[in-house]
Design a protein around this motif. Structure first.
Motif, short mmCIF file in Angstrom:
data_model
loop_
_atom_site.label_atom_id
_atom_site.label_comp_id
_atom_site.label_asym_id
_atom_site.label_seq_id
_atom_site.Cartn_x
_atom_site.Cartn_y
_atom_site.Cartn_z
N ASP B 50 0.86 -1.19 0.00
CA ASP B 50 0.00 0.00 0.00
C ASP B 50 0.89 1.24 0.00
O ASP B 50 1.72 1.40 0.89
CB ASP B 50 -0.90 0.00 1.24
CG ASP B 50 -1.97 -1.08 1.17
OD1 ASP B 50 -1.62 -2.23 0.82
OD2 ASP B 50 -3.13 -0.80 1.50
N CYS B 192 1.47 -4.29 3.62
CA CYS B 192 0.16 -4.65 4.19
C CYS B 192 0.16 -5.87 5.12
O CYS B 192 0.61 -6.94 4.74
CB CYS B 192 -0.83 -4.88 3.05
SG CYS B 192 -2.50 -5.20 3.65
N PRO B 193 -0.36 -5.69 6.33
CA PRO B 193 -0.46 -6.80 7.30
C PRO B 193 -1.73 -7.64 7.15
O PRO B 193 -1.93 -8.56 7.94
CB PRO B 193 -0.49 -6.08 8.65
CG PRO B 193 -0.60 -4.62 8.39
CD PRO B 193 -0.80 -4.42 6.92
ZN LIG Z 1 -3.51 -3.42 4.22
#
Ligand SMILES: [Zn+2]
Lengths: 272, 216
Positions: B50, B192-193
């Protein structure tokens, strides 16, 4: 930072959960939604009208709306596109978020029965009536550049209108979220290209948006950047603010999808 | 991990101006000078990156997803895409892309939107918008400065019916994008997690960011 990569079992469990959500989101909601509202739009009882504003072509307007009041936005004077942005009146860093609105409802088509989310996972508006289903949350408003390319110099555009109305509300251009363009029949083809589908619009189209929190709302009445008309001729758009009514139990927008239900749960928690 | 892929004759690992390893789930930012080239490498494959861009001289000018999509006439990002600011100016140009399609309509995950999408039990999972807030706050910005971003390597097809769903990423180990800066840029990334949808194959992994000077 060290971390252990997820096990195949974890990955499989998460995938199964996602696929279940996806199936519900894609298959259940469209069946539960009623389609477009019939035309002509019903009369509004005069004692329910708080205010009626006719926004001239090219211009902007901003106002407050309180929870459970309704905006009727109607094309009483011919075709036009009205762009909309909104901030929570209580905390203006909370604002309209179109990516969340579309992805959590699994669709770019925002019609009757859908809701519009803030960036805080709460519902800002319920779309309680809508005769067209032709709104654009992807491409949004025009700019001086997009207007100059189509019409030459000297026409009013949505980007500048939003800067003006945000500034007059005590905010600034850093606060302007991407705009929802009402009555902009934009669809995306299989290759990702945009198509303008005027056949989705009808004479006298209208949409009703029920406020689900107290908000500052801004409107800009300028032609959509993808509208192929090479003549700049936005018509006036009528915005009527209608007195609040408490949503009934089983209200369509509050119950049509699991996502909307959870969004309204977030609204309720915020009120605690 | 994969071997270094040479996209221009002069570009090597020996002459990079910046070389960053970004752990899985972590935020990152760096200033990129005009005419430098950024490479974002999806080191292990299937990892959503992101990304936000700000004008390094004036953070009120920043990436605009709507303006970028309108300028391309298309909902996806790939080679040749001009990254457009909210002031209508070209911030960067995408010069190379080994993957083929990147999203900019779905935005970043957040703790709050996760509750709506996946259930309230996901409220206390790390999310991109928290990464963005932490990272932009280092530069004097706040939540109000966070706008819809680009999701490099994330696959979000939009159907003619309007149907929009995040599906498995098509990037493999070592896939990359390259962007040439057209102004001085603050680059902000959330690696992004998200583990609730297939944007990372449900298993976030590290990425690499490389920057070369203009003459290379
Ligand atoms: Zn994310």
């Amino acid at each position: 930072m060290t971390r252990v990569r997820r096990s195949p079992q974890d990955i499989a469990a998460n995938r199964a959960r996602y696929e279940e959500h996806q199936k519900k989101g894609l298959e259940y909601a469209p069946k539960a939604l009623p389609g477009t509202s019939p035309l002509p739009a019903p009369e509004i009882a005069p004692d329910k009208i708080i205010h009626r504003e006719v926004i001239p072509g090219g211009w902007y307007w901003s106002t407050h709306i309180n929870k459970h009041e309704v905006f009727r936005v109607s094309l009483d004077s011919g075709f036009s596109t009205l762009s909309l942005i909104a901030w929570s009146a209580a905390e203006t860093s909370e604002r309209l978020n179109l990516p969340d609105t579309m992805k959590v409802q699994w669709t770019t088509v925002l019609g009757k029965g859908r809701v519009i989310f803030s960036d805080m996972g709460r519902v800002m508006f319920s779309v309680t009536e809508d005769s067209s289903g032709a709104h654009d949350g992807v491409v949004g408003g025009s700019t001086s550049g997009s207007n100059a390319a189509r019409y030459g110099e000297g026409t009013r555009n949505t980007r500048d209108n939003l800067i003006l109305l945000a500034t007059k509300a005590g905010l600034d251009k850093r606060d302007i979220p991407p705009a929802l363009a009402l009555f902009a029949p934009v669809r995306v083809d299989r290759n990702g290209a945009f198509a303008w589908k005027p056949e989705l619009l009808h004479e006298g189209d209208y949409v009703e948006l029920r406020a689900e929190m107290d908000m500052i709302v801004g409107f800009s009445n300028c032609p959509h950047a993808l509208n192929p008309d090479t003549v700049y001729r936005p018509n006036p758009v009528t915005v009527t603010r209608i007195a609040a009514t408490e949503p009934r139990s089983g209200d369509l927008c509050r119950t049509a999808t699991a996502e909307a239900v959870r969004g309204f749960e977030n609204n309720a928690r915020a009120a605690v | 991990m994969t071997d270094f892929i040479q996209t221009a004759p002069g570009r090597t690992l020996e002459n990079v101006a910046q070389d960053h390893y970004i752990p899985a789930e972590a935020p990152f930012s760096a200033v990129i000078r005009k005419s430098q080239t950024i490479r974002i490498e999806d080191t292990y494959g299937q990892q959503a990156v992101d990304t936000l861009f700000y004008n390094a001289e004036d953070f009120s000018e920043r990436y605009s997803n709507q303006d970028t999509m309108r300028e391309q006439g298309a909902a996806y990002i790939s080679t040749g895409t001009r990254i457009i600011s909210n002031e209508g100016r070209v911030m960067l140009t995408m010069t190379a892309d080994s993957c083929g399609r990147h999203d900019t309509s779905a935005g970043a995950c957040s703790c709050e939107s996760n509750t709506v999408r996946f259930g309230h039990q996901t409220r206390y999972l790390h999310a991109c918008r928290d990464n963005f807030v932490l990272e932009v706050s280092k530069h004097g910005m706040s939540k109000r400065d966070i706008v819809p971003n680009i999701n490099f390597f994330m696959n979000v097809p939009i159907e003619p019916s309007g149907e929009m769903t995040i599906v498995d990423g098509i990037s493999g180990p070592g896939d990359y994008v390259e962007l040439k800066a057209e102004m001085d840029i603050l680059l902000v990334i959330s690696n992004c997690p998200q583990i609730n949808n297939p944007c990372n194959g449900f298993d976030p992994t590290p990425i690499r960011v490389l920057v070369w000077d203009s003459e290379i």
